[in-house]
Write an enzyme that holds these catalytic residues in place. Structure first.
Site, short mmCIF file in Angstrom:
data_model
loop_
_atom_site.label_atom_id
_atom_site.label_comp_id
_atom_site.label_asym_id
_atom_site.label_seq_id
_atom_site.Cartn_x
_atom_site.Cartn_y
_atom_site.Cartn_z
N CYS A 204 42.77 35.97 37.17
CA CYS A 204 43.30 34.95 36.43
C CYS A 204 44.52 35.39 35.46
O CYS A 204 45.23 34.77 35.23
CB CYS A 204 42.43 33.92 35.89
SG CYS A 204 41.42 34.86 34.62
N SER B 142 43.48 43.30 28.36
CA SER B 142 42.88 41.92 28.77
C SER B 142 43.44 40.75 27.77
O SER B 142 43.54 41.06 26.71
CB SER B 142 41.51 41.76 28.88
OG SER B 142 40.87 42.76 30.00
N LYS C 27 32.39 34.75 42.09
CA LYS C 27 31.78 35.50 40.99
C LYS C 27 31.98 34.72 39.54
O LYS C 27 30.99 34.77 38.75
CB LYS C 27 32.58 36.97 40.89
CG LYS C 27 32.00 37.55 39.63
CD LYS C 27 32.26 39.07 40.15
CE LYS C 27 31.77 39.83 38.88
NZ LYS C 27 31.96 41.52 38.96
#
Length: 417
Positions: free
Chosen positions: A58, A113, A196
């Site tokens: 994403c 991240s 997931k």
């Protein structure tokens, strides 16, 4: 099939886009689903790009592997996605050699991240590499590198506090629900998609919100039924999606569809809704945002959710970088030794060839006796010396370097000053 480009580390690239320069809508144009991934690997082989893997989450889409130029990977990726190559060139980053290697370490340990310390990303890297290997598109260098990244990620998670608190999109969704939806335990929750991210989100809601009032809907009904049964949840077939959504208070969408699966018409004349879209590309139609009685949150907005542990995680970054440096140096040492091993084997083969030819020539000579072996050995040694001397004579500019190296390798102990 032999590839045209060198497997030298200088030809190792990463090209990609991430949350830093692009929003979720643009990232969705370049996202890769499994069928696109398989096609990309197939086309890569046709273009002699058969040592690579693609990381599509994403927050990013990246291609890692060996090529002549970064453009090779950009063109390969854009051929399989909905995005435009020229647009991608403007927003993409490209790294090569050790910079590309370090980038993968930082991504795999959550340092790069959107939510610092994200511990889900390393599993996504492992799965992406596994997929490429299953399709014969992952070489020994990349496999070893991914294994090293996985190892240091586990070490950082176990020995630092980098992955404490809100460190995944799935858990950020739970924290958001906790803070924004009063009485969440009593709300009817629908989770669409049990991949997931969907499974992790469901587990977090059960564990941290203490609710089991969750209905799972999945295109493959058996997957939803199995997960629901194991965790005390409800499930409904995809054919009942309309009434299930209409009755819900909270809707979480974690599907992996190229087109929206939740539409504005699903919420016409319904009670108020709180909707979280965990998908890239978006799987909730943008028109839903225009509905006054529906609040829609996407992954970029969700990633802004922070908690009281953020400052502590930031203090752990130097320790994590130090661990990465250590593992990266070990990997680079393996790479150099691997290159040397190839050269040393070739030298061994050359020496064996000289030895065998000389022995055979002497065996074919009349009157050869076993006691002549000392003379044969002397001839073999002289031929080896002649090989080295010939190279030194032909390349006079480097002759001093060659002699110094030979002196060092054989520990001759000659003072050349």
């Amino acid at each position: 099939m032999q590839v045209s480009h060198s497997r030298d580390i200088a030809n190792f690239y990463v090209v990609g886009i991430n949350y830093k320069k692009t929003d979720a809508a643009i990232r969705g144009l370049f996202a890769i689903n499994p069928s696109q991934y398989e096609q990309l690997l197939s086309h890569g082989k046709s273009a002699q790009l058969n040592d690579l893997f693609v990381l599509s989450t994403c927050n990013r889409t990246e291609v890692y592997g060996f090529a002549d130029h970064a453009h090779d990977f950009m063109a390969l990726l854009c051929k399989e996605t909905n995005g435009d190559l020229e647009q991608f060139k403007q927003i993409a980053y490209s790294k090569s050699g050790e910079d590309a290697i370090r980038h993968l370490y930082q991504v795999g340990t959550g340092l790069d991240s959107q939510i610092l310390g994200d511990y889900e990303i390393v599993g996504q890297i492992r799965n992406a590499a596994k997929f490429a290997k299953q399709h014969q598109s992952l070489g020994g260098f990349l496999e070893r590198l991914v294994n090293s990244v996985v190892q240091v990620s586990k070490l950082i998670k176990n020995e630092t506090s980098l992955s404490s608190g809100t460190v995944s999109v799935a858990f950020a969704a739970v924290r958001l629900l906790e803070n924004r939806v009063p009485g969440i335990k009593d709300k009817k929750i629908v989770l669409l998609g049990v991949g997931k991210i969907g499974r992790n989100t469901a587990k977090n809601m059960v564990d941290y919100l203490g609710t089991s009032n969750i209905t799972l809907v999945n295109r493959t009904a058996a997957a939803a039924e199995e997960f629901a049964s194991a965790h005390g949840l409800q499930h409904a077939p995809i054919e009942e999606l309309d009434p299930v959504l209409q009755a819900a208070d909270v809707v979480l969408v974690a599907t992996n569809s190229p087109q929206p699966t939740v539409l504005a018409r699903h919420f016409e004349n319904t009670s108020p809704k709180f909707v979280i879209d965990l998908s890239i590309p978006f799987n909730v139609e943008e028109k839903v945002r225009d509905l006054d009685h529906v609040e829609l949150v996407n992954v970029d907005e969700l990633s802004k959710v922070q908690d009281e542990t953020l400052q502590m995680r930031q203090h752990e970054v130097p320790k994590a970088i130090s661990m990465i440096d250590e593992h990266m140096q070990e990997f680079l040492y393996w790479y150099r030794m691997r290159k040397h091993a190839v050269v040393l084997k070739a030298v061994k083969d050359k020496l064996t060839e000289i030895h065998s030819k000389e022995i055979q020539q002497q065996k074919n000579s009349a009157g050869f006796q076993l006691e002549d072996i000392e003379e044969v050995s002397s001839r073999i040694i002289q031929k080896m010396i002649n090989l080295m001397a010939g190279k030194v004579r032909r390349d006079t500019e480097k002759s001093d370097q060659y002699i110094a190296l030979i002196n060092d390798i054989f520990e001759a102990g000659v003072n050349q000053e």
